[in-house]
Design a protein around this motif. Sequence first.
Motif, PDB file in Angstrom:
ATOM      1  N   LEU A  81       0.239  -1.032   0.015  1.00  0.00           N
ATOM      2  CA  LEU A  81       0.412   0.090  -0.042  1.00  0.00           C
ATOM      3  C   LEU A  81       0.771   1.458   0.181  1.00  0.00           C
ATOM      4  O   LEU A  81       2.150   1.363   0.668  1.00  0.00           O
ATOM      5  CB  LEU A  81      -0.899   0.274   0.968  1.00  0.00           C
ATOM      6  CG  LEU A  81      -1.891   1.299   1.231  1.00  0.00           C
ATOM      7  CD1 LEU A  81      -3.160   1.685   0.462  1.00  0.00           C
ATOM      8  CD2 LEU A  81      -2.544   1.393   2.645  1.00  0.00           C
ATOM      9  N   VAL A  82       0.892   1.907  -0.548  1.00  0.00           N
ATOM     10  CA  VAL A  82       1.540   3.111  -1.413  1.00  0.00           C
ATOM     11  C   VAL A  82       0.614   4.923  -1.319  1.00  0.00           C
ATOM     12  O   VAL A  82       0.183   4.582  -2.960  1.00  0.00           O
ATOM     13  CB  VAL A  82       2.809   3.243  -2.222  1.00  0.00           C
ATOM     14  CG1 VAL A  82       3.332   4.572  -1.505  1.00  0.00           C
ATOM     15  CG2 VAL A  82       3.365   2.242  -1.455  1.00  0.00           C
ATOM     16  N   PRO A  83      -0.226   5.167  -0.386  1.00  0.00           N
ATOM     17  CA  PRO A  83      -0.860   6.374  -0.973  1.00  0.00           C
ATOM     18  C   PRO A  83      -0.862   6.677  -1.466  1.00  0.00           C
ATOM     19  O   PRO A  83       0.133   7.496  -2.303  1.00  0.00           O
ATOM     20  CB  PRO A  83      -1.753   6.891   0.518  1.00  0.00           C
ATOM     21  CG  PRO A  83      -1.345   5.545   1.936  1.00  0.00           C
ATOM     22  CD  PRO A  83       0.073   4.618   0.531  1.00  0.00           C
ATOM     23  N   GLU A  84      -1.476   7.978  -2.377  1.00  0.00           N
ATOM     24  CA  GLU A  84      -1.690   8.584  -2.885  1.00  0.00           C
ATOM     25  C   GLU A  84      -0.371   9.994  -2.734  1.00  0.00           C
ATOM     26  O   GLU A  84      -0.119  10.828  -3.138  1.00  0.00           O
ATOM     27  CB  GLU A  84      -2.823   9.384  -4.064  1.00  0.00           C
ATOM     28  CG  GLU A  84      -2.840   9.765  -4.908  1.00  0.00           C
ATOM     29  CD  GLU A  84      -3.974   9.674  -5.846  1.00  0.00           C
ATOM     30  OE1 GLU A  84      -4.411  11.310  -6.097  1.00  0.00           O
ATOM     31  OE2 GLU A  84      -4.888   8.790  -6.368  1.00  0.00           O
ATOM     32  N   ALA A  85      -0.560  10.544  -1.383  1.00  0.00           N
ATOM     33  CA  ALA A  85      -0.104  11.315  -0.965  1.00  0.00           C
ATOM     34  C   ALA A  85       1.102  11.025  -1.052  1.00  0.00           C
ATOM     35  O   ALA A  85       1.909  11.938  -0.882  1.00  0.00           O
ATOM     36  CB  ALA A  85      -0.484  11.229   0.621  1.00  0.00           C
ATOM     37  N   TYR A  86       1.606   9.749  -0.564  1.00  0.00           N
ATOM     38  CA  TYR A  86       3.137   9.781  -0.087  1.00  0.00           C
ATOM     39  C   TYR A  86       4.117   9.500  -1.870  1.00  0.00           C
ATOM     40  O   TYR A  86       5.197   9.004  -1.710  1.00  0.00           O
ATOM     41  CB  TYR A  86       3.297   8.430   0.284  1.00  0.00           C
ATOM     42  CG  TYR A  86       2.860   8.231   2.160  1.00  0.00           C
ATOM     43  CD1 TYR A  86       2.534   9.583   2.177  1.00  0.00           C
ATOM     44  CD2 TYR A  86       2.175   7.521   2.433  1.00  0.00           C
ATOM     45  CE1 TYR A  86       2.257   9.548   3.662  1.00  0.00           C
ATOM     46  CE2 TYR A  86       2.309   7.378   3.833  1.00  0.00           C
ATOM     47  CZ  TYR A  86       1.702   8.588   4.052  1.00  0.00           C
ATOM     48  OH  TYR A  86       0.744   8.820   5.316  1.00  0.00           O
ATOM     49  N   ARG A  87       3.194   9.816  -3.306  1.00  0.00           N
ATOM     50  CA  ARG A  87       4.281   9.565  -4.296  1.00  0.00           C
ATOM     51  C   ARG A  87       5.303  10.718  -4.772  1.00  0.00           C
ATOM     52  O   ARG A  87       3.819  12.269  -4.613  1.00  0.00           O
ATOM     53  CB  ARG A  87       3.114   8.967  -5.760  1.00  0.00           C
ATOM     54  CG  ARG A  87       2.142   7.432  -5.202  1.00  0.00           C
ATOM     55  CD  ARG A  87       1.894   7.253  -6.392  1.00  0.00           C
ATOM     56  NE  ARG A  87       1.765   6.197  -6.061  1.00  0.00           N
ATOM     57  CZ  ARG A  87       1.423   5.293  -7.012  1.00  0.00           C
ATOM     58  NH1 ARG A  87       1.732   5.437  -8.183  1.00  0.00           N
ATOM     59  NH2 ARG A  87       1.829   3.612  -6.771  1.00  0.00           N
ATOM     60  N   SER A  88       5.377  10.669  -5.402  1.00  0.00           N
ATOM     61  CA  SER A  88       6.201  11.973  -5.672  1.00  0.00           C
ATOM     62  C   SER A  88       5.745  13.133  -6.883  1.00  0.00           C
ATOM     63  O   SER A  88       4.704  12.991  -7.761  1.00  0.00           O
ATOM     64  CB  SER A  88       7.848  11.896  -6.736  1.00  0.00           C
ATOM     65  OG  SER A  88       7.983  12.690  -6.930  1.00  0.00           O
ATOM     66  N   SER A  89       5.543  14.115  -6.521  1.00  0.00           N
ATOM     67  CA  SER A  89       4.423  14.965  -7.104  1.00  0.00           C
ATOM     68  C   SER A  89       5.686  15.739  -8.050  1.00  0.00           C
ATOM     69  O   SER A  89       4.877  16.326  -9.239  1.00  0.00           O
ATOM     70  CB  SER A  89       3.892  16.171  -6.193  1.00  0.00           C
ATOM     71  OG  SER A  89       5.156  17.075  -6.023  1.00  0.00           O
ATOM     72  N   THR A  90       6.842  15.340  -8.363  1.00  0.00           N
ATOM     73  CA  THR A  90       7.746  16.261  -9.134  1.00  0.00           C
ATOM     74  C   THR A  90       7.607  15.174 -10.362  1.00  0.00           C
ATOM     75  O   THR A  90       8.464  15.448 -11.671  1.00  0.00           O
ATOM     76  CB  THR A  90       8.894  16.993  -9.077  1.00  0.00           C
ATOM     77  OG1 THR A  90       9.261  14.906  -7.833  1.00  0.00           O
ATOM     78  CG2 THR A  90       8.359  17.293  -7.729  1.00  0.00           C
ATOM     79  N   TYR A  91       7.530  13.975 -10.095  1.00  0.00           N
ATOM     80  CA  TYR A  91       7.438  12.858 -11.712  1.00  0.00           C
ATOM     81  C   TYR A  91       7.049  13.206 -12.442  1.00  0.00           C
ATOM     82  O   TYR A  91       5.868  13.755 -12.053  1.00  0.00           O
ATOM     83  CB  TYR A  91       7.140  11.701 -10.600  1.00  0.00           C
ATOM     84  CG  TYR A  91       7.326  10.080 -11.740  1.00  0.00           C
ATOM     85  CD1 TYR A  91       8.433   9.641 -11.887  1.00  0.00           C
ATOM     86  CD2 TYR A  91       6.153   9.454 -12.162  1.00  0.00           C
ATOM     87  CE1 TYR A  91       8.791   8.408 -12.867  1.00  0.00           C
ATOM     88  CE2 TYR A  91       6.182   8.488 -12.907  1.00  0.00           C
ATOM     89  CZ  TYR A  91       7.873   8.220 -13.432  1.00  0.00           C
ATOM     90  OH  TYR A  91       7.278   6.856 -13.910  1.00  0.00           O
ATOM     91  N   GLU A  92       6.883  12.537 -13.311  1.00  0.00           N
ATOM     92  CA  GLU A  92       6.160  13.287 -14.954  1.00  0.00           C
ATOM     93  C   GLU A  92       5.059  11.584 -14.790  1.00  0.00           C
ATOM     94  O   GLU A  92       5.153  10.496 -15.543  1.00  0.00           O
ATOM     95  CB  GLU A  92       7.044  13.143 -16.315  1.00  0.00           C
ATOM     96  CG  GLU A  92       7.665  14.323 -16.036  1.00  0.00           C
ATOM     97  CD  GLU A  92       6.949  15.042 -16.354  1.00  0.00           C
ATOM     98  OE1 GLU A  92       6.446  15.625 -17.360  1.00  0.00           O
ATOM     99  OE2 GLU A  92       7.156  16.544 -16.094  1.00  0.00           O
ATOM    100  N   TRP A  93       4.588  11.039 -14.269  1.00  0.00           N
ATOM    101  CA  TRP A  93       3.520  10.724 -14.483  1.00  0.00           C
ATOM    102  C   TRP A  93       2.358  10.694 -15.674  1.00  0.00           C
ATOM    103  O   TRP A  93       2.690  11.865 -15.852  1.00  0.00           O
ATOM    104  CB  TRP A  93       2.195  10.696 -13.502  1.00  0.00           C
ATOM    105  CG  TRP A  93       2.335  10.887 -11.860  1.00  0.00           C
ATOM    106  CD1 TRP A  93       3.019  11.530 -10.850  1.00  0.00           C
ATOM    107  CD2 TRP A  93       3.412   9.344 -11.130  1.00  0.00           C
ATOM    108  NE1 TRP A  93       3.371  11.404  -9.697  1.00  0.00           N
ATOM    109  CE2 TRP A  93       3.963   9.848  -9.500  1.00  0.00           C
ATOM    110  CE3 TRP A  93       2.969   8.231 -11.420  1.00  0.00           C
ATOM    111  CZ2 TRP A  93       3.976   8.815  -9.224  1.00  0.00           C
ATOM    112  CZ3 TRP A  93       3.824   7.420 -10.674  1.00  0.00           C
ATOM    113  CH2 TRP A  93       4.593   7.332  -9.407  1.00  0.00           C
TER     114      TRP A  93
END
Length: 181
Positions: A81-93
């Motif tokens: 489980l990796v919640p959305e808030a813990y994912r990098s916001s600078t990565y090019e998703w």
Amino acid sequence: MAGVVRLRTLVQGKANFHTMSVVRAAGSPPPWNYLWKPGPYPESEDAKMKAAKKYGLLYEDYQPYPKGSDMLCGDYPNLPLVPEAYRSSTYEWDYPEYKRDYGETPHVEWDKYRETRYTPPQNPILSIPYMLSCFFAVVGGLTLAIYYSYDNPWLPQMQQPRTAKQLYNPGVTYYTMEELE
């Protein structure tokens, strides 16, 4: 042509829309959720290999939920489980509003842990027993304060004085229609 998609129907009596499978030239799993519908729990190694390929995982990384657990997920992988808030916001998703990439298998409870919903604490400062003891201390202190302050003559009381109820008594004249002298 790597982007070419071809449809192959699985013929079982008649071909229905939900029995179609998509095979891409790049070999990644199909992106549509109706194709990612969990199948039965994989009992054999061959079934585990097929399920790992279905969800785009390496065979070594594929681990289904334990059989007989409350999740009832069939062959769906037990992902961390990796919640959305813990994912990098600078990565090019590929999908920045979801912080997900194309073809990425989501966690089985992915919709619960969106950025606009619940995010479990990463490093909680206070432990659960400490929080419970603080809660019971506050509630217990307030209960004791109310108990000891009730009908105490030394403490000012909020009162709402009222007169006695004016009920009807037979034989008593309360008013008349005559003029006063």
